[in-house]
Write a protein that holds these residues in place. Structure first.
Motif, PDB file in Angstrom:
ATOM      1  N   HIS A  41       0.818  -1.218   0.000  1.00  8.49           N
ATOM      2  CA  HIS A  41       0.000   0.000   0.000  1.00  8.49           C
ATOM      3  C   HIS A  41       0.849   1.265   0.000  1.00  8.49           C
ATOM      4  O   HIS A  41       0.499   2.253  -0.642  1.00  8.49           O
ATOM      5  CB  HIS A  41      -0.934   0.016   1.209  1.00  8.49           C
ATOM      6  N   SER A  42       1.963   1.251   0.724  1.00  8.57           N
ATOM      7  CA  SER A  42       2.807   2.454   0.779  1.00  8.57           C
ATOM      8  C   SER A  42       3.347   2.800  -0.594  1.00  8.57           C
ATOM      9  O   SER A  42       3.310   3.969  -1.010  1.00  8.57           O
ATOM     10  CB  SER A  42       3.957   2.255   1.774  1.00  8.57           C
ATOM     11  N   GLU A  43       3.846   1.791  -1.306  1.00  9.04           N
ATOM     12  CA  GLU A  43       4.393   2.057  -2.635  1.00  9.04           C
ATOM     13  C   GLU A  43       3.320   2.588  -3.581  1.00  9.04           C
ATOM     14  O   GLU A  43       3.531   3.564  -4.310  1.00  9.04           O
ATOM     15  CB  GLU A  43       5.001   0.771  -3.228  1.00  9.04           C
ATOM     16  N   ARG A  44       2.155   1.951  -3.574  1.00 10.87           N
ATOM     17  CA  ARG A  44       1.070   2.384  -4.457  1.00 10.87           C
ATOM     18  C   ARG A  44       0.661   3.823  -4.147  1.00 10.87           C
ATOM     19  O   ARG A  44       0.467   4.641  -5.049  1.00 10.87           O
ATOM     20  CB  ARG A  44      -0.141   1.459  -4.305  1.00 10.87           C
ATOM     21  N   MET A  45       0.520   4.133  -2.852  1.00  6.88           N
ATOM     22  CA  MET A  45       0.030   5.454  -2.491  1.00  6.88           C
ATOM     23  C   MET A  45       1.099   6.532  -2.663  1.00  6.88           C
ATOM     24  O   MET A  45       0.806   7.650  -3.102  1.00  6.88           O
ATOM     25  CB  MET A  45      -0.514   5.446  -1.067  1.00  6.88           C
ATOM     26  N   LEU A  46       2.350   6.219  -2.345  1.00  6.62           N
ATOM     27  CA  LEU A  46       3.424   7.187  -2.574  1.00  6.62           C
ATOM     28  C   LEU A  46       3.490   7.571  -4.043  1.00  6.62           C
ATOM     29  O   LEU A  46       3.598   8.757  -4.385  1.00  6.62           O
ATOM     30  CB  LEU A  46       4.762   6.610  -2.112  1.00  6.62           C
ATOM     31  N   ALA A  47       3.410   6.574  -4.917  1.00  8.49           N
ATOM     32  CA  ALA A  47       3.424   6.864  -6.354  1.00  8.49           C
ATOM     33  C   ALA A  47       2.206   7.697  -6.737  1.00  8.49           C
ATOM     34  O   ALA A  47       2.301   8.640  -7.533  1.00  8.49           O
ATOM     35  CB  ALA A  47       3.463   5.559  -7.152  1.00  8.49           C
ATOM     36  N   GLY A  48       1.042   7.373  -6.156  1.00  9.73           N
ATOM     37  CA  GLY A  48      -0.171   8.121  -6.460  1.00  9.73           C
ATOM     38  C   GLY A  48      -0.082   9.583  -6.049  1.00  9.73           C
ATOM     39  O   GLY A  48      -0.659  10.457  -6.699  1.00  9.73           O
ATOM     40  N   PHE A  49       0.644   9.867  -4.975  1.00 14.60           N
ATOM     41  CA  PHE A  49       0.825  11.243  -4.516  1.00 14.60           C
ATOM     42  C   PHE A  49       1.945  11.974  -5.265  1.00 14.60           C
ATOM     43  O   PHE A  49       2.199  13.140  -4.992  1.00 14.60           O
ATOM     44  CB  PHE A  49       1.108  11.268  -3.014  1.00 14.60           C
ATOM     45  N   GLY A  50       2.600  11.269  -6.185  1.00 15.50           N
ATOM     46  CA  GLY A  50       3.602  11.927  -7.022  1.00 15.50           C
ATOM     47  C   GLY A  50       5.040  11.732  -6.607  1.00 15.50           C
ATOM     48  O   GLY A  50       5.947  12.369  -7.169  1.00 15.50           O
ATOM     49  N   ALA A  51       5.300  10.857  -5.645  1.00 16.45           N
ATOM     50  CA  ALA A  51       6.683  10.600  -5.261  1.00 16.45           C
ATOM     51  C   ALA A  51       7.416   9.877  -6.388  1.00 16.45           C
ATOM     52  O   ALA A  51       6.815   9.125  -7.161  1.00 16.45           O
ATOM     53  CB  ALA A  51       6.736   9.759  -3.986  1.00 16.45           C
ATOM     54  N   ASP A  52       8.723  10.118  -6.483  1.00 17.00           N
ATOM     55  CA  ASP A  52       9.570   9.449  -7.472  1.00 17.00           C
ATOM     56  C   ASP A  52       9.993   8.111  -6.881  1.00 17.00           C
ATOM     57  O   ASP A  52      10.972   8.031  -6.131  1.00 17.00           O
ATOM     58  CB  ASP A  52      10.781  10.338  -7.789  1.00 17.00           C
ATOM     59  N   LEU A  53       9.234   7.075  -7.204  1.00 12.03           N
ATOM     60  CA  LEU A  53       9.443   5.763  -6.595  1.00 12.03           C
ATOM     61  C   LEU A  53       9.457   4.692  -7.673  1.00 12.03           C
ATOM     62  O   LEU A  53       8.632   4.718  -8.593  1.00 12.03           O
ATOM     63  CB  LEU A  53       8.327   5.484  -5.584  1.00 12.03           C
ATOM     64  N   THR A  54      10.388   3.758  -7.552  1.00 10.39           N
ATOM     65  CA  THR A  54      10.458   2.631  -8.489  1.00 10.39           C
ATOM     66  C   THR A  54      10.525   1.327  -7.704  1.00 10.39           C
ATOM     67  O   THR A  54      11.056   1.291  -6.583  1.00 10.39           O
ATOM     68  CB  THR A  54      11.684   2.722  -9.416  1.00 10.39           C
ATOM     69  N   VAL A  55       9.989   0.269  -8.295  1.00 10.44           N
ATOM     70  CA  VAL A  55      10.035  -1.069  -7.699  1.00 10.44           C
ATOM     71  C   VAL A  55      10.653  -2.011  -8.733  1.00 10.44           C
ATOM     72  O   VAL A  55      10.183  -2.080  -9.874  1.00 10.44           O
ATOM     73  CB  VAL A  55       8.637  -1.567  -7.300  1.00 10.44           C
ATOM     74  N   GLU A  56      11.694  -2.709  -8.317  1.00 10.02           N
ATOM     75  CA  GLU A  56      12.413  -3.603  -9.227  1.00 10.02           C
ATOM     76  C   GLU A  56      12.455  -4.999  -8.622  1.00 10.02           C
ATOM     77  O   GLU A  56      12.794  -5.177  -7.446  1.00 10.02           O
ATOM     78  CB  GLU A  56      13.840  -3.070  -9.429  1.00 10.02           C
ATOM     79  N   GLU A  57      12.086  -5.984  -9.416  1.00 10.30           N
ATOM     80  CA  GLU A  57      12.178  -7.375  -8.983  1.00 10.30           C
ATOM     81  C   GLU A  57      13.558  -7.913  -9.341  1.00 10.30           C
ATOM     82  O   GLU A  57      13.960  -7.894 -10.505  1.00 10.30           O
ATOM     83  CB  GLU A  57      11.100  -8.222  -9.658  1.00 10.30           C
ATOM     84  N   THR A  58      14.314  -8.381  -8.346  1.00 10.37           N
ATOM     85  CA  THR A  58      15.677  -8.862  -8.576  1.00 10.37           C
ATOM     86  C   THR A  58      15.866 -10.195  -7.854  1.00 10.37           C
ATOM     87  O   THR A  58      14.992 -10.671  -7.127  1.00 10.37           O
ATOM     88  CB  THR A  58      16.720  -7.855  -8.044  1.00 10.37           C
ATOM     89  N   THR A  59      17.051 -10.764  -8.033  1.00  8.09           N
ATOM     90  CA  THR A  59      17.368 -12.004  -7.325  1.00  8.09           C
ATOM     91  C   THR A  59      17.479 -11.776  -5.818  1.00  8.09           C
ATOM     92  O   THR A  59      17.317 -12.709  -5.032  1.00  8.09           O
ATOM     93  CB  THR A  59      18.672 -12.601  -7.853  1.00  8.09           C
TER      94      THR A  59
END
Length: 444
Positions: A202-220
């Motif tokens: 929820h934090s990632e979704r909402m931070l992005a919705g409020f305009g924060a510069d946020l990225t999520v990367e799937e890694t090993t």
């Protein structure tokens, strides 16, 4: 925010449940909506906010640090924020009541502001460890003085500017992740959190919705969440979906009470939160999703649930992060299934409002259910669909989920079940017992 006077309850089986109901707004999303709206510049509007004591503690804390937060007569909340970096020094300690989420997330929020904040709470919250949040926030520069054992009361002296970190979560915890990201909002540079095991997002979704510069990367290594600091958040219109944790009580109740047929409307089905419904379906629960849709970036549907014969399973350990709060009521479902259900991999239950593994083992034992306790879970011998013996007195331990879960158990018990104190239910679900009465009446 002192704890209410104890309110004992005697609950007994009175027949099936029927009808359509709504549950309170999602608690996790409600907390975050208030916090991020308070950090945006301008007016945000929040519809469907959960108005339980925990969320109201967050609202009071954000008001104390400068945000203008008002509930309209129409139930819509308006928040005029102070902007990232604009939090004010509160005039007195922030009383978090029973809310661990409020405490841990707000500790992160203030850690990168030049203010000093003291956090207090009730007896239950004051017994819960905060060390897992203190450690990364201290690395970012905050000076945190806690009571023995890393507990409340504690004082956070924020550091401005704070230091961005790259932090790998040692234990799956959305609260620790969120605290670091919230601290990162006012921290120059890139703050990174690595999740070896994914938790609610929820934090990632909402931070992005409020305009924060946020990225999520799937890694090993796992999920890497990167947040650029000194963010400028934009005000939002937010519709909070129904809380899946609250819905879970009715889904289990309808599944185990013969003759039941209910619809739980507007339930948030974020995959990082919906593990309980997966587990129940594995047990044979009859759960149908109707009117599936997306609201504010979150998947939502109406859940129709009908009574079904449940079978024991070995609960997949990888479901734990997506259903950690729902294990107590899952244990009740397991008590009514055919066979021996084993649930492991849920260490986090030991440090919730109560030790929920020990609390549920004792509670189920008190009403005649055979359990085996492990360090990370329980095994429960089911009744094969027969009514539970009942007749015991349950210690809720100031834990709302224990109280509600054992209320559900009382609905299928031969003898009435007494719960010593159900007043903590108001922290997350003020209308729980009124809703139960309505579902019973509609089945008549």
């Amino acid at each position: 925010m002192s704890h209410a006077s104890p309110r004992p309850l005697e609950i007994a089986h009175t027949g099936p449940l029927a009808g359509r109901l709504t549950v309170p707004g999602d608690k996790s999303i409600s907390h975050r909506a208030l916090m991020l709206s308070a950090l945006a510049v301008g007016e945000s509007r929040i519809e469907g906010l959960l108005e339980g004591e925990d969320v109201l503690a967050t609202a009071a804390a954000m008001r104390a640090m400068g945000a203008d937060i008002v509930r309209g007569d129409d139930g819509i909340w308006t928040v005029n924020g102070v902007g990232v970096g604009g939090l004010l020094q509160p005039e007195q300690a922030l009383d978090m009541g029973n809310s661990g989420t409020s405490t841990r997330l707000l500790m992160g929020l203030v850690s990168s502001h030049g203010i000093t904040v003291t956090f207090t709470g009730d007896a239950s919250l004051s017994a819960r460890p905060m060390a897992r949040v203190i450690e990364p926030l201290s690395t970012m520069g905050a000076d945190i003085t806690a009571s023995p054992g890393g507990r409340l009361p504690l004082m956070v002296r924020g550091m401005n500017p704070a230091v961005p970190i790259r932090y790998t979560l040692p234990v799956a915890s959305a609260q620790v992740k969120s605290a670091i990201l919230l601290a990162g909002l006012n921290t120059p540079g890139i703050t990174r959190v690595i999740e070896p095991v994914a938790t609610r997002d929820h934090s990632e979704r909402m931070l992005a919705g409020f305009g924060a510069d946020l990225t999520v990367e799937e890694t090993t290594e796992g999920r890497i969440i990167s947040l650029a600091g000194e963010a400028e958040l934009k005000p939002q219109q937010i519709v909070v979906p129904g809380d899946p944790s609250s819905a879970a009580f009715w889904v289990v109740a309808a599944s185990i009470v013969p003759g039941s047929d209910i619809v739980v409307a507007n339930v948030g089905l974020n995959p990082t939160r919906a593990g309980i419904f997966t587990a129940l379906r594995l047990m044979g629960a009859d759960i149908t999703e109707e009117n599936a849709r997306t609201v504010g970036g979150e998947p939502v549907a109406d859940l129709r649930v009908r009574h079904a014969a449940l079978s024991a399973i070995e609960v997949p350990a990888d479901l734990a992060p997506s259903m950690i709060d729902e294990y107590p009521v899952l244990f009740v479902a397991a008590a009514c299934a055919t066979g021996r259900t084993v649930a492991r991999g849920a260490h986090e239950l030991r440090v919730k409002e109560s030790d929920r593994i020990a609390a549920m083992a004792a509670a189920l034992g008190a009403i005649g259910v055979e359990t085996e306790e492990f360090e990370d879970g329980l095994a429960i011998q089911g009744s094969g669909g027969a009514p539970l013996p009942g007749g015991g007195t349950i210690a809720s331990l100031l834990d709302h989920r224990i109280a509600m879960s054992m209320t559900v158990a009382g609905l299928v018990s031969t003898r009435s079940v007494t719960i010593d104190d159900v007043s903590p239910v108001a922290t997350s679900y003020p209308m729980f017992f009124q809703t139960l009465d309505e579902l019973r009446k509609q089945a008549l």
